[in-house]
Each structure stands twice: as C-alpha cells, then as structure tokens.
Design a protein around this motif. Structure first.
Motif, PDB file in Angstrom:
ATOM      1  N   LEU A  17       0.829  -1.201   0.000  1.00 49.71           N
ATOM      2  CA  LEU A  17       0.000   0.000   0.000  1.00 49.71           C
ATOM      3  C   LEU A  17       0.868   1.257   0.000  1.00 49.71           C
ATOM      4  CD1 LEU A  17      -2.894  -0.884   2.478  1.00 49.71           C
ATOM      5  CD2 LEU A  17      -3.108  -0.381   0.048  1.00 49.71           C
ATOM      6  N   VAL A  18       1.903   1.258   0.824  1.00 46.16           N
ATOM      7  CA  VAL A  18       2.817   2.407   0.861  1.00 46.16           C
ATOM      8  C   VAL A  18       3.412   2.645  -0.522  1.00 46.16           C
ATOM      9  CG1 VAL A  18       5.021   3.239   1.736  1.00 46.16           C
ATOM     10  CG2 VAL A  18       3.374   2.228   3.310  1.00 46.16           C
ATOM     11  N   ALA A  19       3.906   1.581  -1.142  1.00 49.68           N
ATOM     12  CA  ALA A  19       4.548   1.720  -2.451  1.00 49.68           C
ATOM     13  C   ALA A  19       3.558   2.178  -3.511  1.00 49.68           C
ATOM     14  CB  ALA A  19       5.192   0.393  -2.852  1.00 49.68           C
ATOM     15  N   VAL A  20       2.385   1.564  -3.552  1.00 48.29           N
ATOM     16  CA  VAL A  20       1.390   1.900  -4.576  1.00 48.29           C
ATOM     17  C   VAL A  20       0.954   3.359  -4.462  1.00 48.29           C
ATOM     18  CG1 VAL A  20      -0.995   1.480  -5.288  1.00 48.29           C
ATOM     19  CG2 VAL A  20       0.556  -0.451  -4.954  1.00 48.29           C
ATOM     20  N   PHE A  21       0.676   3.800  -3.248  1.00 47.12           N
ATOM     21  CA  PHE A  21       0.216   5.181  -3.071  1.00 47.12           C
ATOM     22  C   PHE A  21       1.336   6.178  -3.353  1.00 47.12           C
ATOM     23  CE2 PHE A  21      -3.561   3.370  -1.472  1.00 47.12           C
ATOM     24  CZ  PHE A  21      -4.518   4.368  -1.409  1.00 47.12           C
ATOM     25  N   HIS A  22       2.560   5.858  -2.961  1.00 43.90           N
ATOM     26  CA  HIS A  22       3.676   6.751  -3.268  1.00 43.90           C
ATOM     27  C   HIS A  22       3.906   6.841  -4.777  1.00 43.90           C
ATOM     28  CE1 HIS A  22       5.805   6.558   0.919  1.00 43.90           C
ATOM     29  NE2 HIS A  22       4.816   7.419   0.887  1.00 43.90           N
ATOM     30  N   ILE A  23       3.849   5.695  -5.450  1.00 45.61           N
ATOM     31  CA  ILE A  23       4.244   5.648  -6.858  1.00 45.61           C
ATOM     32  C   ILE A  23       3.178   6.220  -7.769  1.00 45.61           C
ATOM     33  CG2 ILE A  23       4.743   4.066  -8.771  1.00 45.61           C
ATOM     34  CD1 ILE A  23       6.129   2.255  -6.688  1.00 45.61           C
TER      35      ILE A  23
ATOM     36  N   LEU B 249      14.294   4.477  -5.127  1.00 48.65           N
ATOM     37  CA  LEU B 249      14.138   4.125  -6.541  1.00 48.65           C
ATOM     38  C   LEU B 249      13.162   5.076  -7.220  1.00 48.65           C
ATOM     39  CD1 LEU B 249      13.913   0.221  -6.281  1.00 48.65           C
ATOM     40  CD2 LEU B 249      15.902   1.596  -6.950  1.00 48.65           C
ATOM     41  N   LEU B 250      12.055   5.367  -6.532  1.00 47.05           N
ATOM     42  CA  LEU B 250      11.062   6.291  -7.088  1.00 47.05           C
ATOM     43  C   LEU B 250      11.631   7.702  -7.189  1.00 47.05           C
ATOM     44  CD1 LEU B 250       8.167   7.000  -7.983  1.00 47.05           C
ATOM     45  CD2 LEU B 250       7.585   7.281  -5.566  1.00 47.05           C
ATOM     46  N   ALA B 251      12.320   8.158  -6.137  1.00 46.67           N
ATOM     47  CA  ALA B 251      12.873   9.514  -6.148  1.00 46.67           C
ATOM     48  C   ALA B 251      13.873   9.700  -7.276  1.00 46.67           C
ATOM     49  CB  ALA B 251      13.527   9.816  -4.797  1.00 46.67           C
TER      50      ALA B 251
ATOM     51  N   SER C 259       6.691   1.832 -15.377  1.00 47.74           N
ATOM     52  CA  SER C 259       7.850   2.168 -14.546  1.00 47.74           C
ATOM     53  C   SER C 259       7.538   1.956 -13.069  1.00 47.74           C
ATOM     54  CB  SER C 259       8.294   3.610 -14.798  1.00 47.74           C
ATOM     55  OG  SER C 259       7.247   4.525 -14.527  1.00 47.74           O
ATOM     56  N   GLY C 260       6.288   2.195 -12.684  1.00 46.38           N
ATOM     57  CA  GLY C 260       5.895   1.938 -11.310  1.00 46.38           C
ATOM     58  C   GLY C 260       5.977   0.463 -10.953  1.00 46.38           C
TER      59      GLY C 260
ATOM     60  N   ILE D 117       8.416  -1.467  -8.093  1.00 40.13           N
ATOM     61  CA  ILE D 117       7.982  -2.435  -7.087  1.00 40.13           C
ATOM     62  C   ILE D 117       8.746  -3.744  -7.248  1.00 40.13           C
ATOM     63  CG2 ILE D 117       6.040  -3.835  -6.295  1.00 40.13           C
ATOM     64  CD1 ILE D 117       4.216  -1.479  -6.902  1.00 40.13           C
ATOM     65  N   ALA D 118       8.875  -4.215  -8.486  1.00 40.97           N
ATOM     66  CA  ALA D 118       9.595  -5.472  -8.727  1.00 40.97           C
ATOM     67  C   ALA D 118      11.050  -5.358  -8.298  1.00 40.97           C
ATOM     68  CB  ALA D 118       9.499  -5.850 -10.203  1.00 40.97           C
ATOM     69  N   LEU D 119      11.669  -4.225  -8.624  1.00 37.30           N
ATOM     70  CA  LEU D 119      13.072  -4.036  -8.258  1.00 37.30           C
ATOM     71  C   LEU D 119      13.225  -3.895  -6.743  1.00 37.30           C
ATOM     72  CD1 LEU D 119      15.958  -3.747  -9.210  1.00 37.30           C
ATOM     73  CD2 LEU D 119      15.542  -1.302  -9.607  1.00 37.30           C
ATOM     74  N   ALA D 120      12.273  -3.226  -6.093  1.00 41.25           N
ATOM     75  CA  ALA D 120      12.325  -3.091  -4.640  1.00 41.25           C
ATOM     76  C   ALA D 120      12.218  -4.455  -3.964  1.00 41.25           C
ATOM     77  CB  ALA D 120      11.206  -2.171  -4.150  1.00 41.25           C
ATOM     78  N   VAL D 121      11.320  -5.299  -4.482  1.00 40.44           N
ATOM     79  CA  VAL D 121      11.192  -6.656  -3.934  1.00 40.44           C
ATOM     80  C   VAL D 121      12.491  -7.426  -4.141  1.00 40.44           C
ATOM     81  CG1 VAL D 121      10.001  -8.870  -4.147  1.00 40.44           C
ATOM     82  CG2 VAL D 121       8.691  -6.732  -4.201  1.00 40.44           C
TER      83      VAL D 121
END
Length: 671
Positions: free
Chosen positions: A33-39, A314-316, A331-332, A336-340
């Motif tokens: 949820l954090v990642a989805v809302f940020h991205i 990664l997002l920044a 890209s979003g 997420i895939a790269l963060a995992v």
C-alpha cells in the motif's frame, strides 16, 4: 470472548510464543500500500500507521515474555536484537543513496539530501523534516530519496521510550506488571492521541512528523499485545467479521480519508483500528488470518522492511531523471519489482547472516551498529565537501552579461550566452530578499507584525510593502526604487499569508494570519503611509483570480485614505526551477512552459465591475515571461530560487519596470 489467565507474573509463567503468519501478511499488505500510493497516487496511504501498531504489538510481546520468564529486563539483548534486525538494511540503503545521488539528482538537491541521509542514520529524520515543515520556504523542496526514513526514526525513538515504559513498570518487580503496563500504555495512548488531535489541527505538517503525535499508535499495539497474550481474542463468526472489516479499513484508508492533510490526528484511528481488529481476531478458517497467512503474502511479509526501504529512493531517482511528478504504470511496476528483488537480495546476503550467524556480545553488537551508522554520517560529510553552501546571497546589479528582466524590457538587449547564470542553481536558495536575512519576514507560527524600514528613513514619503512571500520577493526591486526616489520603505510581510480579510488556510496558521492582518491594519491606520504595495491576484489551485478578501481590504484602506499599487502575481510552477536548470541546462525547453499555463486569459483585475478607486493595478509579468513562454532563466539570470519565488537578483533587475509602473500610478521621481 474467553479469557485464559496466566495468573501471577513470575518466571516462566507467560504463554508460549506462537508464530502468526497473518502478521507477515499484514506487513506485506502495508508495504505494498505504501509503495502503490507513493508511486501512482502521489499521497500517503495510512499504512505506515499499521507498521507502527504492529511494531508496538511485537515489541510488547517480546519484552513481556522476557520479563515474565526471567523476572527482569535484558537491556543489552534488547538493543542488540534491534540493531541486528534494523541497522544492516538501513545502512546499505543509506550508503546506496549517498553514492548514487550525485549521479542521479540535480546538484541543487545534494546539500539537503546529504543532511537528511545523516539525519536518517542518526534516527532523527522525522525531526529534520518537522523543521522543514515549519519553514514555509522549505516546504516545497523536492522530497529527498531518504524522506521515508522519518517513519524509521519515529520507530527507533519509540523503542527507547518503550524500554523506559517497561523499566518503570518493573520498578516494583514483575508481579502484576501487566496492570501497571495497562495503566502506563493507556495514559500514553490518551495523552499522545489528544496531543495528536490538537497539533494536527494547529499545524498538520509538523504533526505528521512529530514523535509525540504517533506514540499512541505504538501504545495501541502494546495494549492489543497485552490483551492477546492474556487470552482475549474475538472468536468465531465475530472474529471473522472483525478481521475482514479490519483489512477493509486498512485498504480503504488512503482512498476514503484525506490522509495527506488530516493525519495523524483522530483520522489515524481508522487504519490503526483496522490493524488492531486483525490482531485480535481469532485464526478461524474463513477468517482474514487464512488470507493474510497464505504462503505468498507470508513470504512477501518477510521482506516488507526491505521493500519499504528500497521503493522510495528508486522512485525519487526515477522522478528526478524523468522530471515527472508521478511514475507511469510500467515504470511503477518496475520499481515495485526491483524493490522486492533488492529486498530479497539484501535481506538474504546482509541482514540474515548478520542477525543469525555473527555472534558478538550484546553490547559489542550495539557498539558495532552505532559505529556503522556513524560511518554513514562520515561518508555523507565526505561527499558533502563538494556541495558547500554559499557564504552570502548574490547582490549583483544588472550588467551586459546578466541583464535579467532588461532582456525582455529593452528591444535589442541580449545577454552574453557564454556567461554563467546568476545565481547558480546551487546557490539559488541563498538569493532571497534581504528581509529574510534581516529577520524582518514573519513566519507562519505567530501574529506579530514585524516592521523594518529601509531607503531614506527621514523622508516625508513612506511606502509600505505588505503581504505574503509573493510580496516579499518584490522587495529588492522596490528597495532600489525607494532609494532612488528618496522614499522610506517599510516591509511588513509574512509567509503563507495574504493581506486579506479572508486569507486562505486552515488551523492555527490561518488564525495567526488573520490576527497578523488586524495588526498590520492598525499599523497602517496609525502611520498613514503614502502608499501600500501588494499583490492583486492569487492562484491557490483554483485558477488566477482577485480574492474577495482583497477587495474588502482595499475598501478598508480607502476609508483610511491610503492608496494602493497592486501587482499581478507571478507564475507558480509545479517543480523547482533551480533543480530543472541544474539537471537539463539553462536553455533547455524542459525548463520552460507556455505562458497560458500560468495566467488567466485576461488579467482578472481588468474584469472587476467596480474597481476600487484607491487602487492602481500593474502587471509586470511581460518582464518575467516572454510573449509565448515562461522560462526559468532570462538574461542569464535565474528567475526563481524555488518553484515560484523570484530570486533577489532577478527581482532587482525588475526595478526600472517597477519604477515605470509606479510613475504611471502617479508616484514617480518627481516626488
């Protein structure tokens, strides 16, 4: 709900610890949820509050088991376990950001980024961001790649507080320690929640990062832990309903609630309550525990800490490179895939071996962790030698190489394109009107009307410059005009505050602004200045317009016999102009936009049916923007020091045009 009492608290009397896979699944949901809302959404989700409650639940369970089994607290072991679990991944991510930021971020952002990396390593990033939140001119800085470490800082501070809570409860021994813990945690929950509600209403940006406004969420997790370990659970059908309701509350938080502007406050009780229901619900078939405890979510939950740490830098970096405010779909997903993937790799290769295979004494482990984080600070200091702040702001006048606004005002005036722009993007934030360095510009947290006099102090003609920061950025130009004409210039400005009967805003900040307005009006009534200079239009996101409060304020000034020259407001961009110029260059098309993006088709002041008789309107934006486009650099001078405030250098280059506008209004050199 059945209760299984453990009786009196003595060694080895606590219930046996059991692994609850649904907690890992809950962490996975929160991290996603954090990642989805940020991205993609560009706002917060409330899932961090879930992390806080879970942290309170787990650490309370662990400390309670320790006290009940051994009869005392093992401080060294406590901090050692935390260091092994939290510091390895945090250090890796911080070093990663430190090394890559100079290559992937505009140079204008490096000083602030390095400061925040050091603050994150010292677990005070939330306070660094809190300080920026009360600095109006720093609020709109682009977020650093480690801004998300504010949550880790709050959590780290909580662990220290929680040890103190248990130590206080254990002063009288381990007998009946649960009752004392319930009393202490309940008091902390009530006090912190009350403070959170009050501070959120008064200053929401500060409240968001404040440790005190978040402590109740950890306390709620602690109380849930005390209930669960004592045998209190929501059983059967009620447990199924409670668990699924809790998950729905968490998932919908960022959708149905205005979390970006109202958190933490009472609104945070929604996701916190949802997480509490999940932890209290019995693990019956068909309940939420079955879904959250499934193998994929439980596996992902093992890496949720790393996912949280990795996704934001990664997002920044992506947004800094693309210049976009949000990521697109593909890209979003890649982030997420790269963060995992990075979380799995660093957890497997760094965190797990350190946590399970390296066997130092508890205090040696703590000492090693402190040394590692201090080394991170040292690395940032070393990198930061290349990004030292300028000693003073630029005070240069216009020249053939740096004509600034004269390039738009005087046909045939052209700058020497080979000359470096002034101020440089790296030095832009220091190139502000002198009212800031003179401490004559009021902040948001007070109603006192600061007054500072400039120009010729013993003259008979007095000009007041009044309003918010968009009035203040005209000060360098107006100071030159006042000096040339022999005027006394009095500056009375305040951040985020229009000189209006109905200024925009909310909470204590807008009340301070209203009171400041009243104080300024009293000063004007007492001093009877010959002229007031302020802005005439405003665009707070609803389009450029003349605020009704301006018209009412002008009518009040008319009754006092005070004339006004009102200047049309200047452009407000979405992103920092120095950042854009540093990244793409002064002549890049990416750092300019069509003029129509910033202004109404017609000057709103010209559309007034009954214009106030004491107000003369002026529009100097033809000397800020070209006829078709607005650019970030004009005449080799950087126009803005952030996304919408004029640099002192560019403002000063507007002095001749401002003089002409005042002359047209009847306030020329002859006076």
């Amino acid at each position: 709900m059945p209760r299984h009492s453990t009786g009196r608290f003595a060694p080895r009397s606590s219930p046996t610890a059991t692994f609850r896979p649904e907690i890992e699944g809950l962490r996975a949901v929160a991290a996603l949820l954090v990642a989805v809302f940020h991205i993609w959404v560009g706002r917060v989700s409330g899932a961090v509050d879930v992390f806080f409650l879970v942290a309170g639940f787990l650490i309370t369970t662990s400390l309670l088991r320790q006290v009940e089994q051994s009869g005392r607290l093992h401080v060294g072991s406590y901090f050692s376990r935390l260091a092994r679990r939290l510091l390895p991944l945090a250090a890796v991510v911080l070093v990663f950001v430190t090394l890559l930021a100079p290559m992937l971020l505009p140079s204008t952002r490096m000083r602030a980024t390095l400061r925040e990396i050091a603050a994150s390593a010292l677990y005070v990033e939330n306070w660094a961001l809190a300080a920026k939140s009360v600095d109006y001119l720093a609020r709109e800085d682009a977020p650093s790649p480690v801004q998300h470490f504010w949550a880790m800082s709050v959590q780290g501070q909580f662990y220290v507080v929680w040890l103190a809570v248990f130590a206080l409860a254990a002063v009288w021994g381990s007998q009946r320690i649960r009752r004392r813990l319930v009393a202490l945690m309940s008091a902390l929950l009530v006090g912190s929640l009350a403070w959170s509600i009050m501070l959120t209403d008064a200053n929401q940006p500060l409240a968001y990062f404040h440790t005190g406004t978040r402590m109740w969420e950890f306390a709620a997790g602690g109380l849930v832990a005390l209930a669960v370990t004592a045998g209190y659970r929501i059983m059967g059908r009620a447990g199924q309903v409670a668990g699924w309701l809790g998950l729905a509350m968490i998932v919908t938080t960022g959708i149905v609630l205005p979390v970006s502007t109202s958190f933490p406050g009472w609104v945070a009780a929604w996701p916190v309550g949802g997480a509490a229901l999940i932890l209290l619900a019995d693990s019956t078939p068909g309940g939420v525990a079955s879904a959250l405890g499934c193998r994929p979510l439980a596996w992902l939950g093992r890496y949720s800490y790393g996912i949280y740490l990795w996704h934001w830098p990664l997002l920044a970096f992506l947004l800094a490179q693309t210049g976009r405010p949000t990521a697109d779909a593909w890209s979003g997903l890649a982030i997420i895939a790269l963060a995992v993937a990075l979380s799995v790799v660093t957890t497997t290769l760094v965190e797990t071996p350190i946590r399970t295979r390296l066997h130092f004494g508890p205090w040696r482990t703590v000492g090693a962790g402190i040394v590692v984080m201090l080394l991170v600070v040292a690395i940032t200091a070393g990198v930061g030698q290349n990004y030292r702040a300028p000693a003073v702001a630029s005070a240069a006048s216009t020249s053939a190489e740096h004509p600034g606004a004269l390039e738009l005002a005087v046909p045939g005036t052209a700058s020497t394109t080979e000359a470096p722009i002034r101020p440089s993007p790296q030095d832009a934030t220091a190139d502000k009107a002198s009212v800031y360095t003179d401490e004559c510009h009021q902040g948001t947290g007070t109603a006192e009307a600061l007054t500072c006099a400039y120009g010729v102090l013993d003259t008979a003609f007095t000009v007041y410059l009044v309003g918010g920061s968009h009035s203040a950025h005209w000060f360098p130009a107006l100071e030159e005009v006042a000096t040339i004409n022999g005027w006394r210039l009095v500056s009375i400005t305040k951040s985020s505050c229009l000189f209006s009967t109905d200024p925009p805003g909310e909470g204590d900040e807008v009340q301070y602004c209203r009171d400041w307005n009243s104080n300024v009006l009293q000063l004007i009534a007492a001093d009877s200045p010959d002229l007031v200079v302020m802005t005439s239009t405003y665009d707070g996101g609803s389009g450029e317009h003349v605020p009704e409060g301006y018209l009412e304020r002008w009518a009040e000034l008319d009754q006092l016999g005070v004339p006004v020259v009102a200047l049309r407001d200047t452009p407000r961009w979405d992103t920092s102009r120095p950042d854009c110029v540093a990244q793409y260059g002064a002549t890049s098309n990416r750092c300019g936009e069509p003029r129509s993006n910033f202004f109404a088709d017609h000057d709103p002041t010209a559309q007034l049916v009954n214009p106030p008789p004491n107000v003369h309107f002026a529009d100097l934006n033809d000397f800020v923007c070209g006829p078709i486009r607005c650019e970030s650099v004009v005449g080799n001078v950087l126009v803005y020091y952030d996304s919408h405030h004029l640099t002192a250098t560019y403002s000063r280059s507007l002095a001749p045009m401002l003089q002409d506008a005042l002359t047209d209004a009847g306030y020329g050199p002859s006076r």
